[in-house]
Design a protein around this motif. Structure first.
Motif, PDB file in Angstrom:
ATOM      1  N   ASP A 181      -3.963   4.112   8.554  1.00 53.50           N
ATOM      2  CA  ASP A 181      -4.546   4.606   9.793  1.00 53.50           C
ATOM      3  C   ASP A 181      -4.347   3.534  10.859  1.00 53.50           C
ATOM      4  O   ASP A 181      -5.027   2.506  10.866  1.00 53.50           O
ATOM      5  CB  ASP A 181      -6.034   4.899   9.571  1.00 53.50           C
ATOM      6  CG  ASP A 181      -6.714   5.502  10.796  1.00 53.50           C
ATOM      7  OD1 ASP A 181      -6.210   5.291  11.924  1.00 53.50           O
ATOM      8  OD2 ASP A 181      -7.751   6.161  10.632  1.00 53.50           O
ATOM      9  N   THR A 182      -3.422   3.740  11.786  1.00 52.89           N
ATOM     10  CA  THR A 182      -3.081   2.704  12.756  1.00 52.89           C
ATOM     11  C   THR A 182      -4.204   2.453  13.760  1.00 52.89           C
ATOM     12  O   THR A 182      -4.348   1.339  14.275  1.00 52.89           O
ATOM     13  CB  THR A 182      -1.791   3.058  13.503  1.00 52.89           C
ATOM     14  OG1 THR A 182      -1.918   4.372  14.081  1.00 52.89           O
ATOM     15  CG2 THR A 182      -0.593   3.053  12.560  1.00 52.89           C
TER      16      THR A 182
ATOM     17  N   LEU B  51      -8.446  -5.981  13.268  1.00 52.44           N
ATOM     18  CA  LEU B  51      -7.621  -7.190  13.456  1.00 52.44           C
ATOM     19  C   LEU B  51      -6.248  -7.071  12.827  1.00 52.44           C
ATOM     20  O   LEU B  51      -5.722  -8.016  12.238  1.00 52.44           O
ATOM     21  CB  LEU B  51      -8.355  -8.418  12.910  1.00 52.44           C
ATOM     22  CG  LEU B  51      -9.717  -8.715  13.542  1.00 52.44           C
ATOM     23  CD1 LEU B  51     -10.350  -9.945  12.906  1.00 52.44           C
ATOM     24  CD2 LEU B  51      -9.588  -8.910  15.057  1.00 52.44           C
ATOM     25  N   GLY B  52      -5.662  -5.888  12.913  1.00 49.17           N
ATOM     26  CA  GLY B  52      -4.270  -5.728  12.496  1.00 49.17           C
ATOM     27  C   GLY B  52      -4.042  -4.845  11.305  1.00 49.17           C
ATOM     28  O   GLY B  52      -2.973  -4.263  11.159  1.00 49.17           O
ATOM     29  N   PHE B  53      -5.038  -4.719  10.417  1.00 46.78           N
ATOM     30  CA  PHE B  53      -4.862  -3.875   9.239  1.00 46.78           C
ATOM     31  C   PHE B  53      -6.236  -3.592   8.641  1.00 46.78           C
ATOM     32  O   PHE B  53      -7.079  -4.489   8.606  1.00 46.78           O
ATOM     33  CB  PHE B  53      -3.983  -4.563   8.189  1.00 46.78           C
ATOM     34  CG  PHE B  53      -3.343  -3.608   7.216  1.00 46.78           C
ATOM     35  CD1 PHE B  53      -2.122  -3.030   7.513  1.00 46.78           C
ATOM     36  CD2 PHE B  53      -3.959  -3.269   6.032  1.00 46.78           C
ATOM     37  CE1 PHE B  53      -1.517  -2.141   6.629  1.00 46.78           C
ATOM     38  CE2 PHE B  53      -3.369  -2.397   5.144  1.00 46.78           C
ATOM     39  CZ  PHE B  53      -2.145  -1.827   5.442  1.00 46.78           C
ATOM     40  N   PRO B  54      -6.490  -2.353   8.171  1.00 48.80           N
ATOM     41  CA  PRO B  54      -7.803  -2.050   7.583  1.00 48.80           C
ATOM     42  C   PRO B  54      -8.125  -2.975   6.414  1.00 48.80           C
ATOM     43  O   PRO B  54      -7.319  -3.126   5.500  1.00 48.80           O
ATOM     44  CB  PRO B  54      -7.644  -0.594   7.109  1.00 48.80           C
ATOM     45  CG  PRO B  54      -6.509  -0.044   7.902  1.00 48.80           C
ATOM     46  CD  PRO B  54      -5.583  -1.191   8.157  1.00 48.80           C
TER      47      PRO B  54
ATOM     48  N   ASN C 210       3.950   3.517   6.482  1.00 54.16           N
ATOM     49  CA  ASN C 210       4.226   3.730   7.901  1.00 54.16           C
ATOM     50  C   ASN C 210       4.002   2.498   8.774  1.00 54.16           C
ATOM     51  O   ASN C 210       4.271   2.516   9.968  1.00 54.16           O
ATOM     52  CB  ASN C 210       3.351   4.865   8.433  1.00 54.16           C
ATOM     53  CG  ASN C 210       1.858   4.516   8.349  1.00 54.16           C
ATOM     54  OD1 ASN C 210       1.414   3.877   7.393  1.00 54.16           O
ATOM     55  ND2 ASN C 210       1.101   4.932   9.349  1.00 54.16           N
ATOM     56  N   LEU C 211       3.482   1.425   8.166  1.00 54.29           N
ATOM     57  CA  LEU C 211       3.105   0.253   8.959  1.00 54.29           C
ATOM     58  C   LEU C 211       3.245  -1.028   8.138  1.00 54.29           C
ATOM     59  O   LEU C 211       2.823  -1.081   6.979  1.00 54.29           O
ATOM     60  CB  LEU C 211       1.647   0.396   9.422  1.00 54.29           C
ATOM     61  CG  LEU C 211       1.009  -0.807  10.125  1.00 54.29           C
ATOM     62  CD1 LEU C 211       1.669  -1.041  11.475  1.00 54.29           C
ATOM     63  CD2 LEU C 211      -0.496  -0.593  10.299  1.00 54.29           C
TER      64      LEU C 211
ATOM     65  N   TYR D 255       0.851  -1.179   0.000  1.00 58.04           N
ATOM     66  CA  TYR D 255       0.000   0.000   0.000  1.00 58.04           C
ATOM     67  C   TYR D 255       0.895   1.240   0.000  1.00 58.04           C
ATOM     68  O   TYR D 255       1.637   1.462   0.962  1.00 58.04           O
ATOM     69  CB  TYR D 255      -0.899   0.020   1.239  1.00 58.04           C
ATOM     70  CG  TYR D 255      -1.870  -1.129   1.311  1.00 58.04           C
ATOM     71  CD1 TYR D 255      -3.196  -0.976   0.922  1.00 58.04           C
ATOM     72  CD2 TYR D 255      -1.463  -2.387   1.780  1.00 58.04           C
ATOM     73  CE1 TYR D 255      -4.097  -2.041   0.991  1.00 58.04           C
ATOM     74  CE2 TYR D 255      -2.357  -3.446   1.855  1.00 58.04           C
ATOM     75  CZ  TYR D 255      -3.663  -3.257   1.459  1.00 58.04           C
ATOM     76  OH  TYR D 255      -4.545  -4.304   1.533  1.00 58.04           O
ATOM     77  N   TYR D 256       0.851   2.022  -1.059  1.00 59.65           N
ATOM     78  CA  TYR D 256       1.697   3.202  -1.158  1.00 59.65           C
ATOM     79  C   TYR D 256       0.958   4.395  -0.562  1.00 59.65           C
ATOM     80  O   TYR D 256       0.551   5.336  -1.244  1.00 59.65           O
ATOM     81  CB  TYR D 256       2.090   3.433  -2.613  1.00 59.65           C
ATOM     82  CG  TYR D 256       2.891   2.280  -3.170  1.00 59.65           C
ATOM     83  CD1 TYR D 256       4.219   2.075  -2.791  1.00 59.65           C
ATOM     84  CD2 TYR D 256       2.305   1.354  -4.030  1.00 59.65           C
ATOM     85  CE1 TYR D 256       4.949   0.998  -3.267  1.00 59.65           C
ATOM     86  CE2 TYR D 256       3.035   0.266  -4.509  1.00 59.65           C
ATOM     87  CZ  TYR D 256       4.345   0.098  -4.133  1.00 59.65           C
ATOM     88  OH  TYR D 256       5.064  -0.970  -4.600  1.00 59.65           O
TER      89      TYR D 256
END
Length: 237
Positions: free
Chosen positions: A99-100, A107-110, A200-201, A94-95
């Motif tokens: 949103d953390t 459950l860990g990632f959108p 960022n993640l 994902y470039y």
């Protein structure tokens, strides 16, 4: 006729080029050819690993810390002979900045990012480094092993498990029957099943056993991805 011959030739070429030509030697696994099968599988895996280069140092670090333990000098007496991991791991890239807060709730990632543009998302894969006494599992190899073990789903029915064959396999590799029945797990644990990589993640999806799993986060701080010591979430099947 000519087109049919060309089709067969192309199919054979694709099979041979896949690197798994050794499977053609084993139309059916038996107790007599099982040891030779594993020797050929090991040779195949070593060849793939020797030509494998992971250029992304972050991804290399993720495999080192989150996949099957590396550098073991030996197995306990009751452990199988080989460690088994998937040959390829899917990476969703994902470039954008994720949103953390939303990721933690999902459950860990959108699972869905609004207004995601075509150039902000791509899927590729990478081959992890082979662990000590490791084997790469592919779909073709999985089919051979599953057929030998039995207990497979066919329509609404599930066949009988061949317990003798399962016990033979357990001397070589981990063998666990799928939680929902009709399929097998032949991998060691923990293993990475998927990586979701944002600016960022990085969310690392893992299966920690045949019935449990978790998600490990790497969060970018001062330009560097830092691994969180504890899973952001865990799950049970």
């Amino acid at each position: 006729m000519r087109n049919r011959v060309l089709t067969i030739l192309f199919a054979m070429t694709a099979f041979l080029c896949s690197g798994q030509a050794f499977l053609a030697k084993y139309p059916k696994l038996t107790k007599k050819n099982l040891n030779k099968f594993f020797l050929d599988w090991k040779a195949y895996s070593d060849t793939i690993d020797s030509n494998n280069v992971i250029t992304d140092s972050v991804i290399a670090d993720i495999f080192m810390w989150n996949n099957v333990v590396f550098g073991l000098e030996g197995h306990p007496a009751n452990e199988p002979q080989y460690n088994v991991i998937p040959q390829t791991i899917e990476i969703e890239r994902y470039y954008l900045n994720a949103d953390t807060v939303m990721a933690k709730l999902c459950l860990g990632f959108p699972e869905f990012i609004e207004d995601l543009k075509d150039d902000q998302y791509v899927v590729d894969s990478v081959t992890p480094v082979l662990p000590w006494r490791g084997l790469y599992l592919t779909s073709g190899i999985n089919k051979k092993l599953s057929s030998f073990a039995g207990g497979l789903k066919n329509g609404d029915k599930i066949g009988k498990i061949n317990k003798k064959n399962v016990n033979k396999l357990k001397k070589y590799i981990p063998v666990d029957y799928g939680h929902w029945g009709g399929y097998w797990w032949f991998t060691s644990f923990p293993i990475i099943t998927n990586i979701r990589y944002a600016d960022n993640l990085i969310a690392v999806d893992r299966r920690t056993s045949w019935w449990t799993g978790d998600v490990i986060w790497y969060v970018k701080e001062n330009g560097k991805f830092i691994r969180r010591p504890e899973p952001i979430t865990t799950w049970v099947e």
